[in-house]
Design a protein around this motif. Structure first.
Motif, mmCIF file in Angstrom:
data_model
loop_
_atom_site.group_PDB
_atom_site.id
_atom_site.type_symbol
_atom_site.label_atom_id
_atom_site.label_comp_id
_atom_site.label_asym_id
_atom_site.label_seq_id
_atom_site.Cartn_x
_atom_site.Cartn_y
_atom_site.Cartn_z
ATOM 1 N N ASN A 68 -2.190 37.814 2.064
ATOM 2 C CA ASN A 68 -1.418 36.841 2.843
ATOM 3 C C ASN A 68 -2.021 36.556 4.222
ATOM 4 O OD1 ASN A 68 0.552 36.678 0.765
ATOM 5 N ND2 ASN A 68 1.456 38.564 1.540
ATOM 6 N N PHE A 69 -3.321 36.706 4.348
ATOM 7 C CA PHE A 69 -3.988 36.424 5.619
ATOM 8 C C PHE A 69 -5.003 35.322 5.403
ATOM 9 C CE2 PHE A 69 -7.561 37.179 8.562
ATOM 10 C CZ PHE A 69 -6.884 36.952 9.766
ATOM 11 N N HIS A 70 -5.047 34.361 6.333
ATOM 12 C CA HIS A 70 -6.009 33.256 6.281
ATOM 13 C C HIS A 70 -6.890 33.360 7.518
ATOM 14 C CE1 HIS A 70 -3.764 31.590 2.959
ATOM 15 N NE2 HIS A 70 -2.667 31.783 3.671
ATOM 16 N N PRO A 71 -8.131 33.826 7.354
ATOM 17 C CA PRO A 71 -8.992 34.046 8.514
ATOM 18 C C PRO A 71 -9.393 32.755 9.215
ATOM 19 C CG PRO A 71 -10.190 34.455 6.475
ATOM 20 C CD PRO A 71 -8.786 34.203 6.097
ATOM 21 N N GLU A 72 -9.558 32.855 10.517
ATOM 22 C CA GLU A 72 -10.069 31.759 11.337
ATOM 23 C C GLU A 72 -11.565 31.939 11.486
ATOM 24 O OE1 GLU A 72 -8.088 31.242 15.106
ATOM 25 O OE2 GLU A 72 -6.310 32.215 14.307
ATOM 26 N N PRO A 73 -12.342 30.853 11.525
ATOM 27 C CA PRO A 73 -13.794 31.004 11.747
ATOM 28 C C PRO A 73 -14.062 31.534 13.155
ATOM 29 C CG PRO A 73 -13.176 28.680 11.549
ATOM 30 C CD PRO A 73 -11.940 29.481 11.333
ATOM 31 N N VAL A 74 -14.924 32.540 13.217
ATOM 32 C CA VAL A 74 -15.252 33.168 14.488
ATOM 33 C C VAL A 74 -16.668 32.787 14.911
ATOM 34 C CG1 VAL A 74 -15.504 35.384 15.665
ATOM 35 C CG2 VAL A 74 -13.671 35.083 14.002
ATOM 36 N N GLY A 75 -17.577 32.650 13.967
ATOM 37 C CA GLY A 75 -18.967 32.323 14.267
ATOM 38 C C GLY A 75 -19.816 33.529 14.590
ATOM 39 N N LEU A 76 -19.339 34.714 14.222
ATOM 40 C CA LEU A 76 -20.044 35.952 14.530
ATOM 41 C C LEU A 76 -21.244 36.158 13.620
ATOM 42 C CD1 LEU A 76 -20.022 38.629 16.183
ATOM 43 C CD2 LEU A 76 -18.709 39.595 14.305
ATOM 44 N N VAL A 77 -21.109 35.794 12.357
ATOM 45 C CA VAL A 77 -22.151 36.036 11.370
ATOM 46 C C VAL A 77 -22.842 34.725 11.050
ATOM 47 C CG1 VAL A 77 -22.630 36.887 9.049
ATOM 48 C CG2 VAL A 77 -20.856 37.972 10.418
ATOM 49 N N GLY A 78 -24.180 34.746 11.080
ATOM 50 C CA GLY A 78 -24.911 33.505 10.835
ATOM 51 C C GLY A 78 -25.850 33.568 9.690
#
Length: 78
Positions: A68-78
């Motif tokens: 039940n979690f929808h992650p937000e884009p963080v941009g940590l991993v490229g």
């Protein structure tokens, strides 16, 4: 949160830097420190871990790890 290693977009602060200014709570003389070490929490740690699980470890079904979690884009991993 500190992240380092292969595949990490390093060398910068991800997100908006909240600063270290002390803020008084409205109508109060007490300081409002909203997170560990006085920093405001801007990202849910599950969003950061979701990027690592998906982009580095190849785990595609995040709902099995964080139901039940929808992650937000963080941009940590490229």
């Amino acid at each position: 949160m500190l992240a380092m290693g292969h595949g990490i977009n390093g060398g910068k602060v991800h997100g908006k830097w909240p600063g270290l200014a002390e803020e008084a709570a409205p109508g109060s003389n007490t300081l409002n420190i909203a997170g560990p070490s006085g920093l405001k929490v801007l990202f849910d740690y599950r969003s950061v871990l979701s990027e690592v699980l998906t982009n580095i470890l190849g785990h595609r079904d995040i709902s099995r790890v964080f139901p039940n979690f929808h992650p937000e884009p963080v941009g940590l991993v490229g």
